[in-house]
Design a protein around this motif. Structure first.
Motif, short mmCIF file in Angstrom:
data_model
loop_
_atom_site.label_atom_id
_atom_site.label_comp_id
_atom_site.label_asym_id
_atom_site.label_seq_id
_atom_site.Cartn_x
_atom_site.Cartn_y
_atom_site.Cartn_z
N GLN A 331 -44.60 29.91 -13.48
CA GLN A 331 -45.33 29.04 -14.32
C GLN A 331 -44.52 27.78 -14.47
OE1 GLN A 331 -47.22 32.70 -16.47
NE2 GLN A 331 -47.19 30.85 -17.64
N TYR A 332 -43.14 28.12 -14.95
CA TYR A 332 -42.47 26.82 -15.63
C TYR A 332 -42.37 25.99 -14.32
CZ TYR A 332 -38.49 24.38 -17.43
OH TYR A 332 -37.65 23.44 -17.91
N LEU A 333 -42.04 26.65 -12.73
CA LEU A 333 -41.72 25.69 -11.93
C LEU A 333 -43.19 24.86 -11.44
CD1 LEU A 333 -40.31 28.13 -9.39
CD2 LEU A 333 -39.16 26.04 -10.53
N ALA A 334 -44.35 25.55 -11.73
CA ALA A 334 -45.55 24.86 -11.48
C ALA A 334 -45.65 23.47 -12.10
CB ALA A 334 -46.60 25.74 -11.85
N THR A 335 -45.27 23.57 -13.50
CA THR A 335 -45.11 22.40 -14.52
C THR A 335 -44.13 21.48 -14.17
OG1 THR A 335 -46.15 23.81 -16.11
CG2 THR A 335 -45.29 21.50 -16.81
N ILE A 358 -38.15 37.32 -1.08
CA ILE A 358 -39.12 36.46 -1.59
C ILE A 358 -39.84 37.12 -3.00
CG2 ILE A 358 -41.30 37.07 -0.31
CD1 ILE A 358 -41.83 33.78 -0.30
N GLN A 359 -39.84 36.13 -3.98
CA GLN A 359 -40.50 36.58 -5.35
C GLN A 359 -41.67 35.87 -5.64
OE1 GLN A 359 -39.26 39.36 -6.55
NE2 GLN A 359 -37.45 39.63 -5.44
N SER A 360 -41.77 34.73 -5.35
CA SER A 360 -42.77 33.96 -5.87
C SER A 360 -42.81 32.89 -4.93
CB SER A 360 -43.16 33.64 -7.13
OG SER A 360 -42.21 32.72 -7.35
N PHE A 361 -44.12 32.06 -5.00
CA PHE A 361 -44.38 30.79 -3.98
C PHE A 361 -45.03 29.85 -4.73
CE2 PHE A 361 -48.00 30.20 -1.29
CZ PHE A 361 -47.43 29.45 -0.50
N LEU A 362 -45.06 28.63 -4.24
CA LEU A 362 -45.86 27.62 -4.77
C LEU A 362 -46.20 26.47 -3.79
CD1 LEU A 362 -43.33 28.15 -7.12
CD2 LEU A 362 -45.01 26.77 -8.73
N ALA A 363 -47.25 26.08 -3.72
CA ALA A 363 -47.55 25.03 -2.54
C ALA A 363 -48.77 24.03 -3.05
CB ALA A 363 -47.77 25.66 -1.36
N LYS A 364 -48.47 23.05 -2.54
CA LYS A 364 -49.65 21.86 -2.87
C LYS A 364 -49.75 21.09 -1.43
CE LYS A 364 -48.90 17.75 -5.17
NZ LYS A 364 -48.64 17.05 -3.76
N THR A 365 -51.11 20.66 -1.10
CA THR A 365 -51.12 19.76 -0.14
C THR A 365 -51.18 18.40 -0.53
OG1 THR A 365 -53.63 19.40 -0.65
CG2 THR A 365 -52.96 21.30 0.69
N ALA A 366 -51.10 17.33 0.24
CA ALA A 366 -50.71 16.02 0.03
C ALA A 366 -51.65 15.62 -0.99
CB ALA A 366 -50.73 15.17 1.30
N LYS A 367 -52.96 16.02 -1.03
CA LYS A 367 -54.02 15.70 -1.99
C LYS A 367 -53.93 16.13 -3.06
CE LYS A 367 -57.34 14.30 1.69
NZ LYS A 367 -58.39 14.52 2.49
N GLN A 368 -53.47 17.27 -3.43
CA GLN A 368 -53.57 18.30 -4.67
C GLN A 368 -52.41 17.59 -5.65
OE1 GLN A 368 -53.00 22.21 -2.82
NE2 GLN A 368 -55.24 22.69 -2.93
N SER A 369 -52.83 17.77 -6.84
CA SER A 369 -52.02 17.46 -7.93
C SER A 369 -51.28 18.63 -8.52
CB SER A 369 -52.44 16.23 -8.90
OG SER A 369 -53.51 17.12 -9.59
N THR A 370 -52.07 19.83 -8.44
CA THR A 370 -51.32 21.00 -8.92
C THR A 370 -51.04 22.03 -8.08
OG1 THR A 370 -53.83 21.81 -9.38
CG2 THR A 370 -52.45 20.88 -11.28
N TYR A 371 -50.11 22.93 -8.20
CA TYR A 371 -49.77 23.94 -7.47
C TYR A 371 -50.43 25.20 -7.29
CZ TYR A 371 -45.46 20.91 -6.25
OH TYR A 371 -44.76 19.91 -6.06
N THR A 373 -50.13 28.96 -7.13
CA THR A 373 -48.81 29.99 -7.39
C THR A 373 -49.12 31.19 -6.82
OG1 THR A 373 -49.38 30.37 -9.31
CG2 THR A 373 -48.10 28.38 -9.34
N HIS A 374 -48.20 31.96 -6.55
CA HIS A 374 -48.47 33.30 -6.06
C HIS A 374 -47.23 34.06 -6.46
CE1 HIS A 374 -50.29 36.76 -4.32
NE2 HIS A 374 -49.13 36.93 -3.73
N VAL A 375 -47.14 35.24 -7.23
CA VAL A 375 -46.07 35.99 -7.74
C VAL A 375 -46.05 37.46 -6.55
CG1 VAL A 375 -44.92 37.31 -9.11
CG2 VAL A 375 -45.79 35.06 -9.81
N SER B 43 -50.51 28.93 -15.41
CA SER B 43 -50.82 28.37 -14.23
C SER B 43 -52.35 28.92 -14.05
CB SER B 43 -50.18 28.82 -13.05
OG SER B 43 -49.67 30.24 -13.26
N SER B 44 -52.89 29.75 -14.78
CA SER B 44 -54.40 30.33 -14.73
C SER B 44 -54.50 30.82 -16.31
CB SER B 44 -54.62 31.24 -13.52
OG SER B 44 -53.97 32.42 -13.95
#
Lengths: 379, 379
Positions: A331-335, A358-371, A373-375, B43-44
């Motif tokens: 969550q902290y990383l997303a911010t 792997i423990q978690s993963f965050l991603a955004k596309t070029a157009k998105q402003s928020t990530y 997230t998946h744990v 994040s949610s």
């Protein structure tokens, strides 16, 4: 010839993946006749659909050759194949073309082409050995890897070969042993020599394809030239030029490309094309690496086209002591990523524990402003 | 007492992660005073915000104890902590409460409580050793793990402890050695005995917390009882009951829980509570495992509440020969999962290469009908 290029019989069942707002459409994927081709759904409009035959993916006729060619640095293979697909999209739109793994060049053919010329191999794209073992006197291996991608169109229920892309990977450093299991030596190859040798190879490849009887004269062939990264590089190589030959066997011009990948944090000898991106990354890194009492490792791959950042892959490793720590960190990383990392480009962040899982993963596309997230969890 | 329970000074900077449609809101996360607390963005809406102090995550006072208690099967720790957070959400809504890692019980305290009673440790929740080494004659270790979670509310710029959850992990099998580094023996514990011992432990834990001077009498305490999975289990254990004590030190009643996790494909000795789910999984498995000429391994964890499937984690392992194969496989999975796997529950699918590295990942929430897909790439 165009229609007979690749004949496929039977039913063509198209699996529509549909966009995220459409509801599921029963069990299309089971419609496969005994000789039939299927097409995988595309999960987004900028991805190719792929060819399935008899319920099985139609793998490349030269399957696995790329791995053996790049065994010392598999990042070269990833960069090469991703880049080749991206370049192909500029000529063969995923909306109109279907991707098929190369079916014209077999493993045997590709291996012959990538070898040295010799009495037993007149097809080698690399020069004959001159018997020398000195790094500056020997003839190096210039052409390191080669891959074919086919782009298909559907016509009258058949898949017709409608475009080809050939990627050719060129060495700036040729690694070799003077004796089996011996020390590794390196022959350096100048950029000018690499370009010249690559163009000669491209001419031969184009002519061989046209005269193979497997490609109609009016099927366009794109040839893209890739510079291999060195074996110790933490990013793969990059494409430096391409040609697009609509028909015939003559290359009239080359377009240059200026993509390059970098590792962050940069070392004393390297700097990013854009200082601001480095500052952004350093701020992000500082923000997250002290989140726990134990330090987190933060690195990234960044890709540039000219001076413009195209995307980032961020890797974070730290030791977690509980699931709640993983959730909180994510969550902290997303911010922090939203606040500090560059906007307007695709970014993904992979979080690994000290065991490398792997423990978690965050991603955004070029157009998105928020990530997104998946744990990664467990029951 | 309620307000003085946990005093926090200085500024409380709240980081709002915002939902996916809101635009980024500059650099809130840098607003941290020298003594200040921050809260991670959520994040949610169904996730807790977490407490950060001086730019660092406020880790548990008993950090790491859970790992040593579960070193033989870390899945127990994952199940335990995830389950504990999920249960807490039923009493302390993420909309009103902020999660804080346990700050009342230190490592030393938890370790003492989890040990045997002895002359030097009157606080042990496990019985004194009777000197026996025979599996059926010795006193086993009943209470295997214990964890505290704190739930906070913001009042007048301070974080106030407003709810506690205690998880207690109970053994059905107690593994022990007769001599150091010797063979491992097992004492089986009946379900009735486990429940009885667990209730006794819960009574003691509740009384100790109330009399510690650290918890106001009117702060609710939830105690949740967890049955540890055996060391060879491929899923973690599960919670079988809980009590929610609004105030005071008396447990009036226990609510039973009937969650259980399964591994798919099932073995000859196990079957799922719902046959249809097994059929769905088998169809999906059959569909994907022959996608490549080489076979893909397909397994899953499934969680049930009574006879109702709550969610699945699917794991797929196969050997890839190119990036294009990974992309095609991922697209195919998105379609196959939609067509074959159960709908209306959260599902994620992790795709690994033969080296164990993650290659791609797909996930949907309970409400979504299509899968989010991500292929892990490299520049």
């Amino acid at each position: 010839m165009k229609k007979t290029g690749i004949l496929i019989g039977a039913i063509l069942a198209i699996l529509l993946a549909g966009c995220s707002n459409k509801s599921s459409n029963s069990n299309n994927s089971s419609k496969s006749s005994s000789n039939g081709y299927q097409i995988t759904g595309n999960s987004s409009s900028d991805q190719y659909q792929n060819v399935i035959t008899n319920g099985r993916y139609l793998t490349s006729k030269a399957r696995g050759v790329g791995i053996s060619q790049n065994s010392d640095n598999l990042l070269n293979l990833k960069s090469f194949e991703n880049g080749l697909t991206q370049l192909s999209k500029t000529k063969y739109s995923p909306n109109n073309y279907i991707f098929r793994e190369g079916q014209l060049l077999s493993s045997t053919t590709v291996e012959k082409w990538l070898s040295r010329q010799s009495k037993s191999n007149s097809l080698g794209l690399n020069p004959e050995s001159n018997g020398q073992t000195d790094p500056n006197k020997r003839n190096p291996i210039y052409v390191q890897q080669l891959e074919e991608q086919d782009y298909m169109k559907q016509e009258n229920g058949k898949l017709v070969l409608s475009g080809i892309t050939i990627g050719i990977g060129m060495n700036r450093k040729d690694y070799y042993q003077k004796e089996q299991y011996g020390a590794t030596y390196t022959t350096d190859i100048s950029e000018a020599k690499m370009i010249a040798e690559g163009r000669q190879a491209a001419v031969k490849v184009l002519q061989r394809l046209r005269s193979s009887g497997k490609v109609a004269n009016n099927v366009p062939i794109m040839i893209a030239m890739f510079q291999q990264a060195s074996n110790d590089s933490l990013v793969g190589g990059s494409f430096y030029s391409y040609t697009y030959v609509k028909s015939g066997s003559t290359i009239n011009s080359w377009q240059s490309l200026n993509t390059k990948s970098y590792i962050l944090p940069t070392t004393a000898n390297t700097s990013l094309p854009n200082d601001n991106d480095e500052t952004s990354f350093e701020s992000f890194k500082k923000q997250v690496q002290n989140f726990f009492p134990n330090l987190a490792g933060v690195t990234a791959q960044a890709e540039y086209n000219n001076k413009e950042l195209q995307g980032m892959h961020v890797n974070i490793t730290t030791q977690f002591y509980s699931e709640t720590e993983i959730t909180a960190f994510t969550q902290y990383l997303a911010t922090a990523a939203r606040n500090y990392l560059p906007s307007g480009i695709p970014i993904d962040i992979t979080v690994k524990g000290s065991d490398g899982d792997i423990q978690s993963f965050l991603a955004k596309t070029a157009k998105q402003s928020t990530y997104y997230t998946h744990v990664f969890s467990s029951y």
